[in-house]
Design an enzyme around this catalytic site. Structure first.
Site, mmCIF file in Angstrom:
data_model
loop_
_atom_site.group_PDB
_atom_site.id
_atom_site.type_symbol
_atom_site.label_atom_id
_atom_site.label_comp_id
_atom_site.label_asym_id
_atom_site.label_seq_id
_atom_site.Cartn_x
_atom_site.Cartn_y
_atom_site.Cartn_z
ATOM 1 N N HIS A 269 0.835 -1.205 0.000
ATOM 2 C CA HIS A 269 0.000 0.000 0.000
ATOM 3 C C HIS A 269 0.874 1.260 0.000
ATOM 4 O O HIS A 269 2.013 1.210 -0.393
ATOM 5 C CB HIS A 269 -0.978 -0.041 1.175
ATOM 6 C CG HIS A 269 -1.762 -1.323 1.224
ATOM 7 N ND1 HIS A 269 -2.820 -1.584 0.389
ATOM 8 C CD2 HIS A 269 -1.584 -2.452 1.978
ATOM 9 C CE1 HIS A 269 -3.297 -2.797 0.629
ATOM 10 N NE2 HIS A 269 -2.557 -3.359 1.587
ATOM 11 N N GLU B 80 -2.597 0.394 7.596
ATOM 12 C CA GLU B 80 -1.695 -0.676 7.180
ATOM 13 C C GLU B 80 -0.462 -0.132 6.461
ATOM 14 O O GLU B 80 0.643 -0.649 6.628
ATOM 15 C CB GLU B 80 -2.434 -1.659 6.263
ATOM 16 C CG GLU B 80 -1.576 -2.836 5.827
ATOM 17 C CD GLU B 80 -2.307 -3.788 4.895
ATOM 18 O OE1 GLU B 80 -1.718 -4.825 4.523
ATOM 19 O OE2 GLU B 80 -3.461 -3.491 4.527
ATOM 20 N N HIS C 136 2.646 -7.170 4.478
ATOM 21 C CA HIS C 136 1.263 -6.719 4.658
ATOM 22 C C HIS C 136 0.783 -7.044 6.069
ATOM 23 O O HIS C 136 1.369 -7.884 6.766
ATOM 24 C CB HIS C 136 0.336 -7.392 3.637
ATOM 25 C CG HIS C 136 0.493 -6.880 2.250
ATOM 26 N ND1 HIS C 136 -0.337 -5.947 1.698
ATOM 27 C CD2 HIS C 136 1.422 -7.176 1.296
ATOM 28 C CE1 HIS C 136 0.057 -5.688 0.451
ATOM 29 N NE2 HIS C 136 1.121 -6.422 0.194
ATOM 30 N N GLU D 97 1.420 -11.821 5.435
ATOM 31 C CA GLU D 97 0.432 -11.133 6.278
ATOM 32 C C GLU D 97 0.868 -11.375 7.711
ATOM 33 O O GLU D 97 0.786 -12.489 8.230
ATOM 34 C CB GLU D 97 -0.972 -11.701 6.035
ATOM 35 C CG GLU D 97 -1.510 -11.480 4.627
ATOM 36 C CD GLU D 97 -2.028 -10.060 4.397
ATOM 37 O OE1 GLU D 97 -1.868 -9.209 5.299
ATOM 38 O OE2 GLU D 97 -2.587 -9.819 3.309
#
Length: 440
Positions: free
Chosen positions: A274, A288, A341, A404
């Site tokens: 992101h 995030e 992430h 993640e």
């Protein structure tokens, strides 16, 4: 007469002292010149190769404290003379590096569910960490029922009862590097590995340098002459580039490919998910995009300490397209692409823990190696390794995984993720996993 003899003696003494002074100055100059190009190896083990590139075979290795003489330099590689007068090549960026390579006499595998890794060979020594069953470690030597190993970039110990010796180190036999002398239609593109690579008007380091190419520049392959490729750039300009400083598309057997034996020789792309107008998953403290950047920068710093060539897809709060992230990885021929992430779900507190994703089957080994390390002392649940149809994995031609590292809308995960101890855990786990991956 006596006065004349005294004058002669004084003259002889002056001549003698002058000769001594000349010899001393000459000897001192020789020592200075010899030491000027002499460097001391600080790393525990450094590979010495038969030529100036990772594509060349390992001819021998030197250990920390040994002195080597630098003879010349070519494309970030030093031509050196060892103490036994052997001539070889060493990567300039490894001199002074404190990272371990894969060199050792043996390999060992943890034979119990969990083994304590200690700072010294006794039960009272500090526990540096834990290794799970099946973890492979480089063995240095054994004594008094304790085994000295390489762990997290340092020397450590484990009880010999908890580790099984699995393999002897393979002997290193120098072999010559050969390349096809004629045009090979299977080669399409030649990609430059290093900044400032020389493009010459002929197939020799003695030929004139036409210009310098940037890292990641692509050329059209034309033909091979000895250990040099004739290439053409986008403007139609032709030249020659050494085969040991580039990577190839198409058939890798057309020329030697990089033979990486330690993390320090790798190029790692770290992708902070992101950024900019894309905040990612929202959270009460920060989004995030902020969490991923913090982790990516910390991981980059840890890897650079080990001498790794690290490239960040972003190092600030900026938007970077998914396509550009994969282009970066492909252009630099990354040895590993790690996308960072933090997850979330529609319903808060529904799912917790870390997950490791891969897309291409060839990347499964990298994913499993990282996930295995994330299981060790993880304060959060580990959800295992999974197939993930993500753009940065699917469109990536280099080894790639997406991590993640927790759920931002889970109460426990969120409280854990924000701590310095969890950040240190995640960074060290990824580092150790990459170290294991390239060593094996």
């Amino acid at each position: 007469m006596k006065k004349i003899d005294e004058l002669k003696q004084q003259k002889n003494l002056i001549v003698f002292l002058a000769i001594i002074l000349f010899i001393s100055i000459t000897a001192f100059s020789t020592i200075v010149l010899a030491n000027k190009n002499t460097v001391k190896v600080d790393a525990s083990v450094v590979n010495i190769r038969t030529g100036p590139g990772l594509s060349y075979d390992i001819m021998t290795q030197v250990v920390g404290g040994e002195k080597i003489n630098i003879l010349t330099e070519e494309n970030e590689w030093y031509k050196i003379r060892l103490s036994n007068d052997q001539i070889g090549w060493v990567a300039s960026w490894l001199i002074g590096n404190t990272e371990f390579s894969a060199a050792s006499n043996k390999l060992g595998k943890i034979s119990v569910e969990t083994a304590n890794i200690r700072s010294e060979g006794n039960l009272e020594a500090t526990i540096l960490g834990k290794a799970t069953k099946g973890t492979e470690l480089t063995v240095l030597f054994q004594q008094n029922n304790w085994t000295q190993i390489q762990y997290n970039g340092q020397v450590a110990w484990v009880s010999s009862d908890l580790i099984e010796i699995t393999a002897e180190k393979k002997s290193i036999i120098p072999t010559s590097i050969t390349a096809k002398k004629n045009e090979d239609a299977s080669i399409e593109t030649v990609t430059v590995r290093s900044e400032g690579t020389n493009i010459r008007n002929g197939p020799s380091i003695n030929d004139t340098i036409l210009y310098k190419a940037s890292k990641g520049d692509n050329f059209t392959y034309l033909s091979t002459k000895g250990e040099w490729y004739k290439v053409k750039n986008s403007d139609g300009k032709t030249g020659y580039v050494a085969n040991w400083v580039v990577d190839l598309s198409g058939n890798k057997t057309a020329a030697p490919s990089a033979n990486i034996t330690s993390l320090a020789e790798a190029t790692i792309v770290i992708d902070a998910g992101h950024g900019g107008e894309d905040p990612g998953a929202p959270a009460s403290n920060y989004n995030e995009k902020q969490a991923t950047l913090k982790t990516a920068i910390a991981l980059s710093s840890r890897l650079k300490q080990a001498g790794v060539n690290v490239i960040l897809t972003r190092n600030s709060d900026e938007f970077v397209s998914l396509n550009q992230r994969t282009v970066t990885s492909n252009q630099v021929s990354a040895d590993a692409f790690i996308s960072i992430h933090y997850d979330s779900t529609e319903i808060p507190n529904e799912v917790s823990g870390t997950t490791t994703y891969y897309y291409h089957e060839n990347d499964k080994n990298l994913a499993e190696t990282i996930n295995k390390q994330l299981q060790v002392n993880n304060p959060l649940p580990n959800n295992g390794t999974r197939f993930g149809d993500y753009y940065v994995l699917r469109e990536n031609s280099q080894p790639a995984v997406l991590l993640e590292l927790g759920y931002l809308n889970h109460t426990v995960d969120q409280a854990t993720i924000y701590t310095d101890s969890y950040s240190a855990f995640a960074v060290e786990s990824i580092y150790q996993a990459l170290n294991n991956y390239f060593s094996s």
